[in-house]
Enzyme design. Structure first.
Site, PDB file in Angstrom:
ATOM      1  N   LYS A 119      -2.676   6.093  -4.218  1.00  0.00           N
ATOM      2  CA  LYS A 119      -3.943   6.798  -3.961  1.00  0.00           C
ATOM      3  C   LYS A 119      -3.854   8.251  -4.402  1.00  0.00           C
ATOM      4  O   LYS A 119      -2.803   8.891  -4.280  1.00  0.00           O
ATOM      5  CB  LYS A 119      -4.285   6.768  -2.462  1.00  0.00           C
ATOM      6  CG  LYS A 119      -4.167   5.414  -1.807  1.00  0.00           C
ATOM      7  CD  LYS A 119      -4.704   5.436  -0.386  1.00  0.00           C
ATOM      8  CE  LYS A 119      -4.249   4.216   0.391  1.00  0.00           C
ATOM      9  NZ  LYS A 119      -2.887   4.331   0.923  1.00  0.00           N
ATOM     10  N   ASP A 153       0.836  -1.201   0.000  1.00  0.00           N
ATOM     11  CA  ASP A 153       0.000   0.000   0.000  1.00  0.00           C
ATOM     12  C   ASP A 153       0.870   1.249   0.000  1.00  0.00           C
ATOM     13  O   ASP A 153       1.784   1.366   0.805  1.00  0.00           O
ATOM     14  CB  ASP A 153      -0.885   0.007   1.254  1.00  0.00           C
ATOM     15  CG  ASP A 153      -1.861   1.155   1.226  1.00  0.00           C
ATOM     16  OD1 ASP A 153      -2.710   1.161   0.324  1.00  0.00           O
ATOM     17  OD2 ASP A 153      -1.764   2.064   2.082  1.00  0.00           O
TER      18      ASP A 153
END
Ligand SMILES: NC(=O)c1ccc[n+]([C@@H]2O[C@H](COP(=O)([O-])OP(=O)(O)OC[C@H]3O[C@@H](n4cnc5c(N)ncnc54)[C@H](OP(=O)(O)O)[C@@H]3O)[C@@H](O)[C@H]2O)c1
Length: 278
Positions: free
Chosen positions: A75, A45
């Site tokens: 993101k 992540d």
């Protein structure tokens, strides 16, 4: 170690646990992430705002694991929700990693007061169609935000990454994600190693299985069907956190951990209905 996987609604297989990387940066961060991949992590992540996409990309290349066997996530920050900004940001993320594509790209926060998360998601779908990213998803989305992006694009997010740990187990959000076919990922899964690790309920469950409090909590996530993303720097902790597939919590233990829920158990009070991260 081979990690079990979950099947997402679009056929993607998602590892049952991943590595958080917030604050793993630079050479040291790249080495730490590479070690984690070599130890067995297959889901990593990251985020544009963590300023570590370069380290994560380097780690994928430094590891002994084939590129296609690692799911790399980034993101989109709130300040880049406008369509053209979003597309440029994804392009920049891919360039920063030095990889040909990213596997998962998420809208980081909905920032509902700004009100451009649907536009941001549409841009991510476009980037997916161009091959820059394989799958699109969201983070910190409440059910109404999920419905808005699905209605606008017909594309269901592969994952929704939300804060989730025994002090904040989010039963309603988990149910809302599941109803829509969205896999729930957990950020701060061990509550940023706060008091939770010393909670007597947690330590008793851990002792009953001869595992650490962190392992008991991560096993609770796995049995809930949620994908935890614990961040750990050292090889010892990285391996410890991955080693949660050889024991099983009883229903009573699962309920005891979920029963630790607090009215506002968030680590930092970040409620997506009002919180804004730009
Ligand atoms: N989508 C979002 O809005 C959002 C928000 C926050 C976080 N995230 C993601 O979720 C990831 C995880 O969340 P987080 O970093 O906030 O918190 P976390 O994973 O719950 O906790 C990380 C802390 O736990 C420590 N730790 C790890 N393994 C341990 C072990 N076995 N025993 C004792 N301590 C241990 C780490 O120490 P060391 O660092 O010293 O190893 C670090 O201080 C982030 O890194 C990021 O990728 C996403």
């Amino acid at each position: 170690m081979t990690i079990p996987t979950l099947a997402a609604q679009d056929g993607t297989t998602i590892p049952a646990i991943g590595l958080g990387t917030y604050r793993l940066q630079g050479e040291e961060g790249a080495d730490a992430v590479a070690r984690a991949i070599d130890a067995g992590y297959r889901l990593v992540d990251s985020a544009f705002s963590y300023e570590n996409e370069g380290a994560v990309g380097a780690a994928v290349r430094r590891s002994g694991v084939a590129r296609e066997d690692v799911l790399v996530t980034s993101k989109l920050p709130g300040r880049h929700h406008a369509h053209d900004d979003a597309v440029r940001t994804v392009e920049e993320s891919v360039l920063r990693t030095g990889l040909d594509y990213l596997d998962l790209y998420l809208v980081h926060w909905p920032n509902p007061r700004v009100g451009r998360y649907v536009e941001a998601y549409e841009a991510l779908v476009e980037c997916r169609d161009r091959g820059l990213v394989r799958h699109v998803g969201v983070s910190n989305f409440l059910p109404e935000h999920l419905d808005a992006v699905i209605a606008a694009t017909g594309v269901t997010p592969v994952v929704n990454q939300v804060e989730l740990h025994p002090y904040f187990p989010q039963p309603l959000q988990r149910a809302a994600d599941a109803e829509r076919g969205v896999v729930t990922e957990a950020w701060s899964p061990i509550g940023r190693a706060n008091d939770l690790l010393r909670d007597p309920v947690v330590t008793q469950v851990a002792a009953a299985h001869g595992v650490s409090p962190v392992q008991a909590i991560l096993r609770w996530h796995v049995q809930l069907g949620v994908v935890p993303l614990p961040k750990a720097s050292s090889p010892e902790r990285q391996r410890e956190n991955l080693d949660v597939f050889s024991f099983e919590l009883t229903t009573h233990e699962m309920n005891a951990l979920t029963g630790l829920a607090r009215a506002d158990g968030r680590t930092n009070g970040q409620d997506p209905a009002v919180y804004e991260e730009l």
